[in-house]
Design a protein around this motif. Structure first.
Motif, PDB file in Angstrom:
ATOM      1  N   ALA A 254       0.852  -1.185   0.000  1.00 27.75           N
ATOM      2  CA  ALA A 254       0.000   0.000   0.000  1.00 27.75           C
ATOM      3  C   ALA A 254       0.891   1.240   0.000  1.00 27.75           C
ATOM      4  O   ALA A 254       2.108   1.160   0.168  1.00 27.75           O
ATOM      5  N   ARG A 255       0.257   2.423  -0.187  1.00 23.39           N
ATOM      6  CA  ARG A 255       0.907   3.713  -0.039  1.00 23.39           C
ATOM      7  C   ARG A 255       0.372   4.349   1.224  1.00 23.39           C
ATOM      8  O   ARG A 255      -0.835   4.325   1.461  1.00 23.39           O
ATOM      9  N   ALA A 256       1.243   4.949   2.016  1.00 21.56           N
ATOM     10  CA  ALA A 256       0.844   5.496   3.309  1.00 21.56           C
ATOM     11  C   ALA A 256       1.052   7.009   3.329  1.00 21.56           C
ATOM     12  O   ALA A 256       2.036   7.522   2.805  1.00 21.56           O
ATOM     13  N   THR A 257       0.082   7.701   3.910  1.00 25.34           N
ATOM     14  CA  THR A 257       0.179   9.144   4.144  1.00 25.34           C
ATOM     15  C   THR A 257      -0.167   9.409   5.609  1.00 25.34           C
ATOM     16  O   THR A 257      -0.975   8.684   6.211  1.00 25.34           O
ATOM     17  N   GLN A 258       0.426  10.469   6.177  1.00 25.85           N
ATOM     18  CA  GLN A 258       0.242  10.771   7.602  1.00 25.85           C
ATOM     19  C   GLN A 258      -0.534  12.068   7.777  1.00 25.85           C
ATOM     20  O   GLN A 258      -0.332  13.034   7.048  1.00 25.85           O
ATOM     21  N   ASP A 259      -1.411  12.076   8.777  1.00 26.60           N
ATOM     22  CA  ASP A 259      -2.105  13.283   9.205  1.00 26.60           C
ATOM     23  C   ASP A 259      -2.138  13.257  10.731  1.00 26.60           C
ATOM     24  O   ASP A 259      -3.073  12.714  11.333  1.00 26.60           O
ATOM     25  N   GLY A 260      -1.095  13.755  11.329  1.00 31.82           N
ATOM     26  CA  GLY A 260      -0.951  13.683  12.783  1.00 31.82           C
ATOM     27  C   GLY A 260      -0.698  12.248  13.195  1.00 31.82           C
ATOM     28  O   GLY A 260       0.240  11.589  12.709  1.00 31.82           O
ATOM     29  N   ALA A 261      -1.553  11.725  14.061  1.00 29.43           N
ATOM     30  CA  ALA A 261      -1.402  10.346  14.527  1.00 29.43           C
ATOM     31  C   ALA A 261      -2.141   9.355  13.628  1.00 29.43           C
ATOM     32  O   ALA A 261      -2.106   8.142  13.892  1.00 29.43           O
ATOM     33  N   THR A 262      -2.781   9.848  12.577  1.00 23.20           N
ATOM     34  CA  THR A 262      -3.575   8.982  11.699  1.00 23.20           C
ATOM     35  C   THR A 262      -2.788   8.706  10.430  1.00 23.20           C
ATOM     36  O   THR A 262      -2.310   9.633   9.763  1.00 23.20           O
ATOM     37  N   TRP A 263      -2.703   7.406  10.128  1.00 23.95           N
ATOM     38  CA  TRP A 263      -2.020   6.966   8.905  1.00 23.95           C
ATOM     39  C   TRP A 263      -3.070   6.305   7.988  1.00 23.95           C
ATOM     40  O   TRP A 263      -3.818   5.438   8.416  1.00 23.95           O
ATOM     41  N   THR A 264      -3.045   6.777   6.729  1.00 22.53           N
ATOM     42  CA  THR A 264      -4.013   6.261   5.747  1.00 22.53           C
ATOM     43  C   THR A 264      -3.272   5.460   4.695  1.00 22.53           C
ATOM     44  O   THR A 264      -2.291   5.945   4.117  1.00 22.53           O
ATOM     45  N   PHE A 265      -3.767   4.239   4.439  1.00 26.03           N
ATOM     46  CA  PHE A 265      -3.161   3.329   3.458  1.00 26.03           C
ATOM     47  C   PHE A 265      -4.170   3.090   2.308  1.00 26.03           C
ATOM     48  O   PHE A 265      -5.341   2.781   2.562  1.00 26.03           O
ATOM     49  N   VAL A 266      -3.653   3.211   1.082  1.00 32.15           N
ATOM     50  CA  VAL A 266      -4.475   2.928  -0.105  1.00 32.15           C
ATOM     51  C   VAL A 266      -3.684   2.013  -1.029  1.00 32.15           C
ATOM     52  O   VAL A 266      -2.442   1.911  -0.904  1.00 32.15           O
ATOM     53  N   PRO A 267      -4.360   1.313  -1.971  1.00 35.19           N
ATOM     54  CA  PRO A 267      -3.627   0.396  -2.864  1.00 35.19           C
ATOM     55  C   PRO A 267      -2.536   1.131  -3.645  1.00 35.19           C
ATOM     56  O   PRO A 267      -2.708   2.276  -4.070  1.00 35.19           O
ATOM     57  N   ASP A 268      -1.424   0.451  -3.831  1.00 37.30           N
ATOM     58  CA  ASP A 268      -0.306   1.039  -4.571  1.00 37.30           C
ATOM     59  C   ASP A 268      -0.232   0.547  -6.013  1.00 37.30           C
ATOM     60  O   ASP A 268       0.788   0.668  -6.675  1.00 37.30           O
ATOM     61  N   GLY A 269      -1.320  -0.037  -6.529  1.00 31.62           N
ATOM     62  CA  GLY A 269      -1.347  -0.564  -7.895  1.00 31.62           C
ATOM     63  C   GLY A 269      -1.311  -2.066  -7.931  1.00 31.62           C
ATOM     64  O   GLY A 269      -1.671  -2.679  -8.942  1.00 31.62           O
ATOM     65  N   SER A 270      -0.859  -2.694  -6.864  1.00 29.55           N
ATOM     66  CA  SER A 270      -0.825  -4.157  -6.808  1.00 29.55           C
ATOM     67  C   SER A 270      -1.690  -4.677  -5.669  1.00 29.55           C
ATOM     68  O   SER A 270      -1.511  -5.809  -5.239  1.00 29.55           O
ATOM     69  N   GLY A 271      -2.585  -3.795  -5.176  1.00 25.12           N
ATOM     70  CA  GLY A 271      -3.361  -4.197  -4.006  1.00 25.12           C
ATOM     71  C   GLY A 271      -4.833  -4.397  -4.202  1.00 25.12           C
ATOM     72  O   GLY A 271      -5.550  -4.385  -3.192  1.00 25.12           O
ATOM     73  N   PRO A 272      -5.411  -4.580  -5.452  1.00 23.82           N
ATOM     74  CA  PRO A 272      -6.837  -4.917  -5.543  1.00 23.82           C
ATOM     75  C   PRO A 272      -7.126  -6.231  -4.831  1.00 23.82           C
ATOM     76  O   PRO A 272      -6.327  -7.173  -4.889  1.00 23.82           O
ATOM     77  N   VAL A 273      -8.274  -6.310  -4.178  1.00 25.04           N
ATOM     78  CA  VAL A 273      -8.623  -7.510  -3.420  1.00 25.04           C
ATOM     79  C   VAL A 273      -9.504  -8.385  -4.308  1.00 25.04           C
ATOM     80  O   VAL A 273     -10.618  -7.986  -4.669  1.00 25.04           O
TER      81      VAL A 273
END
Length: 227
Positions: free
Chosen positions: A172-191
């Protein structure tokens, strides 16, 4: 008329009699007798007809057409149908049949489209896989219980403090907003349908005080959080 004809015949017969009794040749007498026979043979039917005109056969005339009797079509006319004489075709706009109206006989032109089934929500399970004095490794397993492939999803992990860092992210790709980390597919993560994917990362901090306080996948809470 019959009397006049008979008078003419009698006068002619007298002249012929005088001719026959007078001086004449044999040939002349034979010719006169033959002419007299022909005249008599012709006069008799004429007199009979003139005296009895009612015996004349009347001329046969064709009767007028019966308006109730169908008139057969003329030969060579394809598709013609017999119809009563004197009848006219029905006026346009007044059908003679008793067919069922189109709206009642034909099925509805539009059919209801099958309803689209709502997608089955994804599930996620958090687990600490490796602990150390100053950090730990974590993994979140995202599972798709539905039959359809899910190409997009959002995993949100909340840590106790905004100073904690997340590194070594895979899946996944991770982004930070304070103490919250958001993960989204990085192109190889469809379920895939009925399958799962794994998101792994490391947290720089003692496990006893830096494990996540919240975890959700598309708004649905993860399982496996400590405490």
């Amino acid at each position: 008329m019959a009397i006049i004809v008979l008078d003419r015949i009698v006068a002619l017969a007298g002249s012929l009699r005088r001719t026959l009794t007078g001086p004449a040749s044999r040939v002349t007498r034979i010719a006169v007798l033959a002419s007299l026979a022909v005249l008599v043979a012709t006069a008799v039917p004429v007199v009979l007809v003139l005296r009895t005109p009612e015996r004349l056969a009347p001329m046969a005339l064709d009767p007028p057409p019966d308006p109730l009797v169908p008139t057969p079509p003329e030969p060579g006319t394809p598709g013609a149908e017999a119809r009563p004489a004197g009848s006219s075709r029905p006026a346009p706009g007044h059908p003679t049949g008793t067919g069922v109206p189109t709206s009642a006989a034909s099925p509805s032109a539009s059919t209801a489209s099958p309803s689209t089934a709502a997608p089955v929500p994804l599930r996620a399970a958090f687990a600490v896989e490796e602990s150390a004095l100053l950090g730990y490794g974590a993994a979140v397993t995202i599972t798709n219980p539905g039959p359809e492939r899910v190409p997009a999803w959002t995993l949100v992990v909340t840590l106790p403090r905004g100073s904690l860092r997340v590194t070594e992210v895979t899946g996944a790709r991770a982004t930070q907003d304070g103490a919250t980390w958001t993960f989204v597919p990085d192109g190889s993560g469809p379920v895939p349908g009925g399958g799962s994917v794994r998101v792994t990362f490391r947290v720089a901090g003692a496990p006893i005080s830096s494990t996540p306080t919240a975890c959700t996948i598309d708004g649905v809470a993860c399982t496996g959080l400590p405490g």
